[in-house]
Design a protein around this motif. Sequence first.
Motif, PDB file in Angstrom:
ATOM      1  N   ALA A 125      29.763  75.278  53.572  1.00  0.00           N
ATOM      2  CA  ALA A 125      30.076  76.006  52.406  1.00  0.00           C
ATOM      3  C   ALA A 125      29.734  77.505  52.898  1.00  0.00           C
ATOM      4  O   ALA A 125      29.139  77.862  53.333  1.00  0.00           O
ATOM      5  CB  ALA A 125      29.407  75.582  51.229  1.00  0.00           C
ATOM      6  N   ALA A 126      30.682  78.332  52.239  1.00  0.00           N
ATOM      7  CA  ALA A 126      30.234  79.937  52.203  1.00  0.00           C
ATOM      8  C   ALA A 126      29.996  80.431  50.826  1.00  0.00           C
ATOM      9  O   ALA A 126      30.279  79.724  49.705  1.00  0.00           O
ATOM     10  CB  ALA A 126      31.693  80.737  52.651  1.00  0.00           C
ATOM     11  N   ARG A 127      28.965  81.318  50.946  1.00  0.00           N
ATOM     12  CA  ARG A 127      28.115  81.909  49.643  1.00  0.00           C
ATOM     13  C   ARG A 127      28.639  83.064  49.779  1.00  0.00           C
ATOM     14  O   ARG A 127      28.584  83.900  50.716  1.00  0.00           O
ATOM     15  CB  ARG A 127      26.985  81.495  49.566  1.00  0.00           C
ATOM     16  N   LEU A 150      25.374  70.191  41.558  1.00  0.00           N
ATOM     17  CA  LEU A 150      25.596  71.182  40.692  1.00  0.00           C
ATOM     18  C   LEU A 150      25.272  70.632  39.184  1.00  0.00           C
ATOM     19  O   LEU A 150      25.120  69.708  38.985  1.00  0.00           O
ATOM     20  CB  LEU A 150      27.004  71.357  40.827  1.00  0.00           C
ATOM     21  N   ALA A 199      27.399  69.480  51.696  1.00  0.00           N
ATOM     22  CA  ALA A 199      27.671  71.081  51.910  1.00  0.00           C
ATOM     23  C   ALA A 199      27.625  71.487  50.424  1.00  0.00           C
ATOM     24  O   ALA A 199      27.194  72.555  49.676  1.00  0.00           O
ATOM     25  CB  ALA A 199      28.918  71.397  52.412  1.00  0.00           C
ATOM     26  N   GLN A 200      28.113  70.774  49.277  1.00  0.00           N
ATOM     27  CA  GLN A 200      28.372  71.061  47.906  1.00  0.00           C
ATOM     28  C   GLN A 200      26.984  71.013  47.191  1.00  0.00           C
ATOM     29  O   GLN A 200      26.466  72.148  46.395  1.00  0.00           O
ATOM     30  CB  GLN A 200      29.257  70.017  47.131  1.00  0.00           C
TER      31      GLN A 200
END
Length: 275
Positions: free
Chosen positions: A273-275, A171, A167-168
Amino acid sequence: MTNIAEVTSFLEGLYPLEWAEDWDRVGLVLGDPTWDVARLRLAVDPTVAEAHETAKNPGTLLITHHPLLLRGANFLPATSGKGAVATALLRSQGGLWCGHTNSDRSRNGTVGAWIELLGLQGAKPLAPGEPQEGESFFGLGAVGELREPSTVGEVARLIARAVPATAQGVLHTGEAAREVGRIAVCPGAGDSFLETATQANADLYITSDLRHHPALEHLESKADHARVPALIDLPHYASESLYLPHLGEILREEFPELEVEVSEISSDPFTGAAR
């Protein structure tokens, strides 16, 4: 038939237990060394899901990177997570062997997989430690040169294609177009090596579990941000799963009579994950 003791003896030749940190808990955790084993299953974490999947095939030795118990436990009922793992594996006459910081120090372990993925030239350990016997001993983390200069964004995309999806995701700090040539990497939680990576003159440092304050303080440690390594952060599970296929190949060659499988179950705790 091959028994658990024969497999664990081979594993402990590959990743000697004395290479582990004093606080670590590595080796055979569950099972009778005399039990026959017909199957080996490799995973990052000894989760309940892994134990239940392993138990579907009696006589399977589960080999994980992370230990089942880093702290003492007074009770292990099947109604608890750790107890459920122990119950499922022992009921199926299977076992559990863990190789953690001992495999982290091996060219056949987590650090070796990252050196290969990145194609690091002249790689040296970030934390060499005391030299140990064994041709595969390397040390914790690595720093070396890319074969050709790249960018932060290109390296991040290479990693994202190589590790399990999470999900992450992967980065990075700063500009994706920043050019990098010298790379430092520490699989697993590595924010304690931020300064070490800087002192090693790395252009980019790759690790997991970077916390807000250490990462920000690292980036703000010099007025000229270009003088500190850019950072890539990926989930702990993903960063340490990279070496399992290689270990699987080693085990298939050593024990051709055994079935060897690498788990596809994610043990990353975050599923969306929500964006």
